[in-house]
Each structure stands twice: as C-alpha cells, then as structure tokens.
Design a protein around this motif. Structure first.
Motif, PDB file in Angstrom:
ATOM      1  N   CYS A  10      -6.667   5.840   7.863  1.00 33.38           N
ATOM      2  CA  CYS A  10      -6.264   5.155   6.631  1.00 33.38           C
ATOM      3  C   CYS A  10      -6.280   6.152   5.484  1.00 33.38           C
ATOM      4  O   CYS A  10      -7.322   6.699   5.145  1.00 33.38           O
ATOM      5  CB  CYS A  10      -7.214   3.996   6.329  1.00 33.38           C
ATOM      6  SG  CYS A  10      -6.962   3.304   4.678  1.00 33.38           S
ATOM      7  N   CYS A  66      -8.628  -0.559   7.200  1.00 26.90           N
ATOM      8  CA  CYS A  66      -7.525  -0.870   6.274  1.00 26.90           C
ATOM      9  C   CYS A  66      -8.026  -1.666   5.080  1.00 26.90           C
ATOM     10  O   CYS A  66      -8.798  -2.615   5.240  1.00 26.90           O
ATOM     11  CB  CYS A  66      -6.442  -1.662   7.011  1.00 26.90           C
ATOM     12  SG  CYS A  66      -5.047  -2.176   5.982  1.00 26.90           S
ATOM     13  N   CYS A  84      -1.743   6.031   8.378  1.00 27.74           N
ATOM     14  CA  CYS A  84      -1.856   4.606   8.040  1.00 27.74           C
ATOM     15  C   CYS A  84      -2.030   3.817   9.325  1.00 27.74           C
ATOM     16  O   CYS A  84      -1.138   3.799  10.174  1.00 27.74           O
ATOM     17  CB  CYS A  84      -0.616   4.135   7.286  1.00 27.74           C
ATOM     18  SG  CYS A  84      -0.549   2.347   7.081  1.00 27.74           S
ATOM     19  N   CYS A 143       0.854  -1.188   0.000  1.00 29.76           N
ATOM     20  CA  CYS A 143       0.000   0.000   0.000  1.00 29.76           C
ATOM     21  C   CYS A 143       0.892   1.243   0.000  1.00 29.76           C
ATOM     22  O   CYS A 143       1.774   1.380   0.843  1.00 29.76           O
ATOM     23  CB  CYS A 143      -0.891   0.004   1.240  1.00 29.76           C
ATOM     24  SG  CYS A 143      -1.755   1.579   1.438  1.00 29.76           S
TER      25      CYS A 143
END
Ligand SMILES: Cc1cc2nc3c(=O)[nH]c(=O)nc-3n(C[C@H](O)[C@H](O)[C@H](O)COP(=O)(O)OP(=O)(O)OC[C@H]3O[C@@H](n4cnc5c(N)ncnc54)[C@H](O)[C@@H]3O)c2cc1C
Ligand code: SF4
Ligand code: FES
Ligand code: FES
Lengths: 315, 212
Positions: free
Chosen positions: A137, A156, A128, A118
């Motif tokens: 996120c 997530c 994050c 990611c």
C-alpha cells in the motif's frame, strides 16, 4: 484501453449469465469504468451494456417504500418528486456529487460500485493492494490526506468515495440483485460494501456476474433531512468529510458519514448519542479511528460538521 | 480570416486521408508484441447516430469514445478534448436532450441517439443566442473550453426550466434562476483562462435575467 468486445444484453438473466464468464463486465453510465479502463486499471475483455433492460424506473413498493431501478440516472433520482419529498437526504447527497454532466449519465448501480479515489490506486506505477493484490500500500506512509480513518486495515486505507451511498446507508436501503443462475436476492446496504481487511480488492458482496437490478428504500422516516459535504472547493470535488442526517421530532436521529470510512460509515452508538448533542455523536462515530498524520484533521472536521448541522437544525 | 490555413481547414483537408486509417490499423494488428490487436481489429461495430440533424453510419472499434467518434471520424472538431477523464467538461455535448461528457461514453452505446455539438447549435452566420451572448460578454479568452461551456449552458437553462434541482437549490421544490445556481450547475466546465464572471453574465442574458 485494452481491446474488448461489446454487446447489448437482451434480458436481465442473459446479462447476469454472460457476465459470469471470464473478463466480462457490465457497463452502465460508464463514467467510472471507462475512466479506469483508459488507465488500464480495469481491463475487461467484454462489456455488457445493461442500459436497455427497462431498469430505469422508480416505483412505490407494497410496503410503502420505493424501488429504484439500477439504471435510474443520478439526475433523475435526485429530481424525482417522491425522493425530494420523502427521502430528501438522498436528493441532497446526489446533488452534492460530481457534475451535472456526470449525473446525467451516472446510474444508481454504478454509483454504488464506483471505486476509490485513492491517488495510488490511480497511479499504476505505485504499489496498491487494491489494484494489484500483494503489491503493498503506497498510501499508508504516503499521501493519505484524502483517505479513510475508519474501517481501514494494514493492507488498505482507501475511502469510499460515493455521496449517494452514504444517504442509502442512512436510509437502510436494500440492494436487489440477480445472479448468474437467475436467482434473486436482496442485500442490506450495511452488508453490501466490505471492509478491506486482507483483501482490499474485494469491495462488495456481489458474486461474479451478479447484476444489481434495483435499490429498495423502506418507508419514509419523516424528520428533517440534511446532507453536508465538506471538500476542497465548493463544487465538483470528492468529500473530505460528509455527514448525512435525519433529525427526528422525538430527538431520535441517525447519522451516516462519507469521506472518513473504508465504506459508507454508520454506527448504532452514534445514532444512540443523538440526544446528547453533536460532540457525543462525533465521539461515538469516531471511536476506533486510525488516522494518519495527514488525515487526522478529519476527526475534528467531522465533529465540527456535526456541530454545524445541530445548529442548522436548531435554527 | 485566412480559412485555408486554419487548423479546422487542415483537419478537414486530411479527412480524405482518413480512408487509409483502417489499413494502418491492420498493419499495427500484425505488429509483434501486441497480443489481441488482431482479434480486436476484426471486431468493428456498426454505429448509427444522428449528429446535428444528419444521420451518420460508422464502423468503429468499440473502444472509440463518443468524443473521438465526433472529432476523429466525423471531423466535428468543435467539441474539445481536455482531460479525457470527465474532469474538465471541454467535451460536453447534448445527447438525447441531455448534456454529457462525451469522453466518458462509448460511441457504440449511442446507437440511434441524437447528438448535438457546438456545430449544431449555430453557425457563424446564424449564431445560437448563447453563442452570441458569449461573444457579447467576452465569455472566453483562448476559447478551448468554450464549445463545452456553451453546450453545457444551453442545457443548464433547460434543466432550470424543467425544475431539476441542484446543490445550490435551497428548496428542492422551487427551482429558479440565480447566479449561484449557474455557478454550481456550470462547475463541471473548467476554464483555464478563468472567464467565469463573463460566462455567468452571458448565461444571465440568455435567461432574460439581466433586464430585471
Ligand atoms: C470527475 C468526476 C468527479 C466525480 N465526483 C463525484 C462525487 O463528488 N461524488 C460521487 O459520489 N461520485 C463522484 N463521481 C463518480 C460518479 O458518481 C461515478 O462515476 C458514477 O456514479 C458511476 O456510475 P456509472 O453508471 O457511470 O457506472 P459505470 O462506470 O458504468 O460502472 C461502474 C462499475 O459498476 C459496475 N456496474 C454498473 N452497473 C451495474 C449493475 N447494475 N450491476 C452490477 N454492476 C454494475 C460496472 O461493471 C463497473 O465496474 C465523480 C466522477 C468523475 C469522473
Ligand atoms: S490505500 Fe488502498 S487503494 Fe490506496 S494505495 Fe493503499 S491499498 Fe491501494
Ligand atoms: S475531455 Fe471530457 S471532461 Fe475533460
Ligand atoms: S477560455 Fe481558455 S480555457 Fe476557457
């Protein structure tokens, strides 16, 4: 990189015991861990080198399966005679991953534990939840093209990046580990990787300090083994979608998917739909998908990849 | 060639100054706001390697990658740093007979290992066949990726010889040279100048496949 101390473990038990201490981490091939340490996403204070513990062998099991040492390099596993003959889908998945140089270093254990690709996980200026629990996120409302559509949560939507793990999921592998107390156990691959839920930073079933010693495959399935990986360029790129399949002679087949799941993805419903054809398998596998506007294309790409595999198998 | 003015000459010239570096390190260690530096400086690791046939012994911060050990400590600057993250292949060297990305491995992990860099493959006076073929076929433009390309290419031909399959191999049990095999196996070496067709031609020549 943040400062750390380095030691070579003398035995499996000692490695697991040392690893249970605060800040300690195993290092195998180093191809994922060092990458993340350079970015200070991983900040261990002690590295335990587990490359010299004799965990680099591939041996037949009494049950007719195969025991793969955790330190077996991806190159050697893909090239192993038995794997090529009896578990070709595993060879194919490995060879579709990374580059020749990286596969020469990457290990079976390390590959299973590689972290997501990611883009927000890699960018330390971005929120994050996986890198910094509770920070939010960045991806859900951001650049999510490469990310997962299945098994995601509101915390997530990262995809699991491994090709190898998709093949191991298909083959019903077991992950063998030794704990800090010296205790040994085997974890079915289906239970090894965890869905993000509220805790995306917890990615697998290993306890602190637990060392993967081997991965065990059950006896061969027979059938036709295929691994098809679709990516932005022909080589040296992570999967947008990948499909691992074993087509049985009796019409019974099984499928596992990469690039679309928060973990290597496989469902009973998709396997059961095999005799009804590619479209039915796709529909079953994608049931419950939660795509974003940017990665919704992965649904059609999965269906098309399956259709292509069915055609290839028919030919 | 104006050797005294070349970058390599300059780097080697400054090698003498390298002895001063640990002192500099200690000064940094005392700098405020860098917790942990002090302790880390105390913990240097001894590493012995055989590089291009020569035994070397180094005292290294465990954070030193094999790439930095080669370039900064042994002044073998043929091996290049492109991305430092395993993505470009410029740092490719051959360790214990296998090509690896030297940027994603720690020097301390290679105690006792044999390392071959571009400098060990051949010299300007005595070129390795792969080096000569890259020159013949114009397998480079700026040359930055070239040492990694050549180390990788030498290992690729050995991998094909050893029957190690690739993503381009149709039958996993029958590994043979082909251009598509070369392209797939060399995909870990990026060339910003896109010298790819000529790189493939050079490798084809060394494989003895261009005569057919
Ligand atoms: C440019 C690039 C492209 C890539 N492309 C792909 C791709 O297309 N497909 C793909 O699947 N992968 C790809 N990869 C990822 C690569 O496969 C992984 O980096 C590699 O498999 C990790 O293995 P390792 O042995 O180097 O792990 P390490 O980096 O040594 O370790 C990874 C993690 O596992 C832990 N660990 C290692 N061994 C054990 C053990 N025995 N027990 C417990 N914990 C352990 C470490 O502590 C660390 O947290 C790519 C990587 C790079 C850099
Ligand atoms: S998807 Fe997961 S890894 Fe990516 S930013 Fe969101 S929390 Fe982090
Ligand atoms: S510098 Fe090592 S791969 Fe780019
Ligand atoms: S020759 Fe310039 S990067 Fe390859």
């Amino acid at each position: 990189m943040r400062p750390f101390t380095y030691s070579r473990a003398a035995s499996v038990e000692e490695a697991a015991k040392t690893a249970a201490t605060q800040g300690a981490r195993f290092i195998a091939g180093g191809t994922n861990l060092l990458d993340l340490m350079k970015l200070q996403i991983e900040t261990p204070t002690h590295l335990i080198d587990v490359n010299h513990l004799g965990l680099d062998r591939i041996e037949p099991t009494a049950e007719g399966g195969l025991k793969i040492g955790a330190m077996v390099r991806n190159t050697d596993l893909a090239a192993d005679k038995t794997v090529r003959r009896d578990y070709a889908v595993l060879s194919r998945a490995l060879l579709a991953g990374a580059s020749g140089q990286l596969r020469n270093k990457a290990t079976t254990g390390g590959n299973l534990l590689q972290r997501t690709r990611c883009p927000y996980f890699y960018d330390t200026r971005m929120p994050c939840n996986k890198r910094q629990p509770g920070s939010g996120c960045g991806a859900i409302k951001g650049m999510s093209r490469s990310l997962a559509i299945l098994g995601t949560s509101d915390a997530c939507i990262a995809q699991h990046p491994s090709d190898m793990a998709v093949a191991l999921r298909l083959l019903d592998a077991q992950v063998d580990a030794v704990g800090a107390d010296g205790g040994r156990r085997s974890i079915p691959i289906a239970d090894f990787h965890l869905l993000p839920g509220e805790t995306p930073h917890i990615e697998n079933a290993l306890k602190p300090g637990e060392l993967i010693t081997s991965v065990t495959l059950p006896k061969p399935l027979g059938g036709t083994h295929v691994y098809r990986k679709v990516r932005d360029r022909a080589s040296y790129a992570f999967a947008l979608v990948s499909v691992a399949a074993v087509f049985g002679k009796d019409g019974r087949s099984r499928f596992a998917f990469g690039g679309i799941g928060a973990k290597p993805w496989r469902t009973d419903a998709a396997d059961a739909a095999a005799p009804s054809g590619a479209a039915a398998v796709a529909e079953a596998a994608l049931s419950g998908a939660r795509p974003t506007a940017q990665n919704a294309f992965k649904q059609q790409l999965t269906a098309r990849t399956l259709a292509s595999l069915y055609r290839q198998k028919g030919a | 060639m104006p050797e005294p003015l070349s970058r390599r000459g300059l780097l080697q010239g400054s090698a003498a100054a390298a002895v001063a570096i640990p002192v500099l390190g200690e000064a940094q260690a005392a700098a405020p706001g860098r917790p942990g530096r002090q302790k880390e400086q105390a913990r240097m690791n001894a590493v012995g390697l055989t590089v291009n046939g020569r035994e070397v012994h180094l005292q290294l911060d465990p954070r030193t990658t094999l790439l930095d050990a080669l370039r900064e400590h042994l002044h073998l600057t043929g091996t290049k740093k492109g991305c430092d993250h395993g993505q470009c292949g410029a740092c490719t060297v051959i360790v214990e007979g296998r090509r690896i990305n030297s940027c994603l491995t720690l020097a301390v992990m290679h105690e006792g290992d044999h390392v071959t860099t571009i400098e060990g493959l051949g010299t300007p006076e005595k070129l390795h066949p792969m080096q000569r073929a890259f020159i013949t076929h114009d397998g480079y433009q700026c040359g930055y990726c070239t040492p990694g390309q050549i180390c990788s290419a030498v290992a690729v031909l050995e991998e094909i010889e050893a029957g190690i399959p690739s993503h381009a191999t149709e039958d996993l049990d029958r590994v043979a040279f082909s251009d598509s095999e070369v392209r797939e196996r060399m995909s870990g070496n990026i060339c910003r100048c896109a010298a790819y067709p000529n790189i493939v031609a050079a490798i084809r020549e060394v494989a003895g496949e261009d005569k057919a």
